[in-house]
Design a protein around this motif. Sequence first.
Motif, PDB file in Angstrom:
ATOM      1  N   UNK A   1     -18.066 -15.502 -19.390  1.00 45.40           N
ATOM      2  CA  UNK A   1     -18.622 -14.317 -20.047  1.00 45.40           C
ATOM      3  C   UNK A   1     -18.734 -13.188 -19.033  1.00 45.40           C
ATOM      4  N   UNK A   2     -18.657 -11.930 -19.493  1.00 48.33           N
ATOM      5  CA  UNK A   2     -18.900 -10.813 -18.579  1.00 48.33           C
ATOM      6  C   UNK A   2     -20.344 -10.844 -18.082  1.00 48.33           C
ATOM      7  N   UNK A   3     -20.556 -10.473 -16.843  1.00 43.10           N
ATOM      8  CA  UNK A   3     -21.914 -10.441 -16.294  1.00 43.10           C
ATOM      9  C   UNK A   3     -22.815  -9.528 -17.116  1.00 43.10           C
ATOM     10  N   UNK A   4     -22.248  -8.451 -17.664  1.00 42.86           N
ATOM     11  CA  UNK A   4     -23.048  -7.488 -18.429  1.00 42.86           C
ATOM     12  C   UNK A   4     -23.599  -8.077 -19.715  1.00 42.86           C
ATOM     13  N   UNK A   5     -23.052  -9.214 -20.171  1.00 44.49           N
ATOM     14  CA  UNK A   5     -23.506  -9.820 -21.424  1.00 44.49           C
ATOM     15  C   UNK A   5     -24.581 -10.880 -21.225  1.00 44.49           C
ATOM     16  N   UNK A   6     -24.966 -11.146 -19.993  1.00 41.65           N
ATOM     17  CA  UNK A   6     -25.942 -12.198 -19.743  1.00 41.65           C
ATOM     18  C   UNK A   6     -27.361 -11.645 -19.791  1.00 41.65           C
ATOM     19  N   UNK A   7     -28.223 -12.367 -20.493  1.00 42.34           N
ATOM     20  CA  UNK A   7     -29.640 -12.049 -20.580  1.00 42.34           C
ATOM     21  C   UNK A   7     -30.394 -13.110 -19.790  1.00 42.34           C
ATOM     22  N   UNK A   8     -31.107 -12.717 -18.752  1.00 40.05           N
ATOM     23  CA  UNK A   8     -31.835 -13.682 -17.941  1.00 40.05           C
ATOM     24  C   UNK A   8     -33.033 -14.227 -18.717  1.00 40.05           C
ATOM     25  N   UNK A   9     -33.201 -15.543 -18.652  1.00 37.15           N
ATOM     26  CA  UNK A   9     -34.290 -16.208 -19.361  1.00 37.15           C
ATOM     27  C   UNK A   9     -35.357 -16.652 -18.373  1.00 37.15           C
ATOM     28  N   UNK A  10     -36.605 -16.243 -18.584  1.00 34.91           N
ATOM     29  CA  UNK A  10     -37.697 -16.755 -17.747  1.00 34.91           C
ATOM     30  C   UNK A  10     -37.863 -18.259 -17.963  1.00 34.91           C
ATOM     31  N   UNK A  11     -38.521 -18.912 -17.042  1.00 38.87           N
ATOM     32  CA  UNK A  11     -38.741 -20.353 -17.153  1.00 38.87           C
ATOM     33  C   UNK A  11     -39.542 -20.717 -18.394  1.00 38.87           C
ATOM     34  N   UNK A  12     -40.318 -19.767 -18.927  1.00 36.17           N
ATOM     35  CA  UNK A  12     -41.156 -20.036 -20.099  1.00 36.17           C
ATOM     36  C   UNK A  12     -40.342 -20.176 -21.385  1.00 36.17           C
ATOM     37  N   UNK A  13     -39.071 -19.782 -21.346  1.00 37.13           N
ATOM     38  CA  UNK A  13     -38.207 -19.842 -22.529  1.00 37.13           C
ATOM     39  C   UNK A  13     -37.232 -21.003 -22.359  1.00 37.13           C
TER      40      UNK A  13
END
Length: 340
Positions: free
Chosen positions: A115-127
Amino acid sequence: MVRVKACGVVPNLHNVVAHYPKWFPFVPLPKLPAIYGLDAAGVVEKVGSLVHGIKPGDRVYVNPGLSCGSCPACRRRDNTNCPAYTFQGYFGFGPGSQQIYEDYPYGGFSEFMTAPAANLVKLPDSISFEHGARFGYIGTTYAGLRKAGLEASQTLIIDGATGTLGLGGTLCALAMGARTIFATGRNKELLAQLKDLDPARIHPIVLGERSVRDVVMEATEGYGVDVVLQALGPGAPVSNVLDSFSALRRGGKAVSVGGVSDPIPLEPFPLMCQQKSFIGSLWFTPAEGENMAAMADSGALDLSVFEHEVFPLEKINEALDAVNHRHGGFTNVVINPSQV
């Protein structure tokens, strides 16, 4: 490259494949053989030499909305309006979609995907990854509510509130501070469960018992609601759409994120006089995905309501069958390619 830890099984996948092109004449499917899987979450395994800000080990949701990158819409960073906009692992919206399928051929029903880097959503550990695999449906409604300009203290109708999209819309509206949510549906048990999420703000309306407009106008002293989020599925009658639309206040906005398939007859003169809007909303941006992750991490967006049903990749057919027997939008059917 992302190692997939969870990928949501889209309830609409069977409709898209079985009824194409009758219900979905505008969505070109990938040439077979193809790897499906729309809503994937996992861990970054490797990055290219030009990737900065994303590193191996990052927990991410992969926003599957891909665009060509060079058309006028893409150049003005309005990627969702690219003529070749394509859902990786699902379907596209123009003749350029097949090239995008070939550029990014791996959907979420696989051990790894690019996937393109621009499409990644970082997820916190709480999710959890299972919660991340639900971001597509939540994000669709979140973007729709943003297009409608929903503000804290405003009121809205969510049509089809107990379904997969509708529940996401309800959770987002609560997180955004809606004062009153009129939630429509046919299943009384699911409506009661939905009301329990916030009994003071959620007001169920059973479709078919009374006109939605009559109920809403009585409750708002004839004023109407600020927003309608239309999340009904392809087989829903158009009369339900028109009923809720007529409950909009002057200047109100209705946003369609569902798949009602029949034509909707709207008279232009009343639209002009009452300044109402009917808006289509397709998907959400990675930036909106980051907003959702922040809201979930803070507790404003409550993801604890989902009941996960997790299947290994080799049991994909059982997972597709489970979608047809889910507990409304509360069930979250997920494929985990790492599970044996």
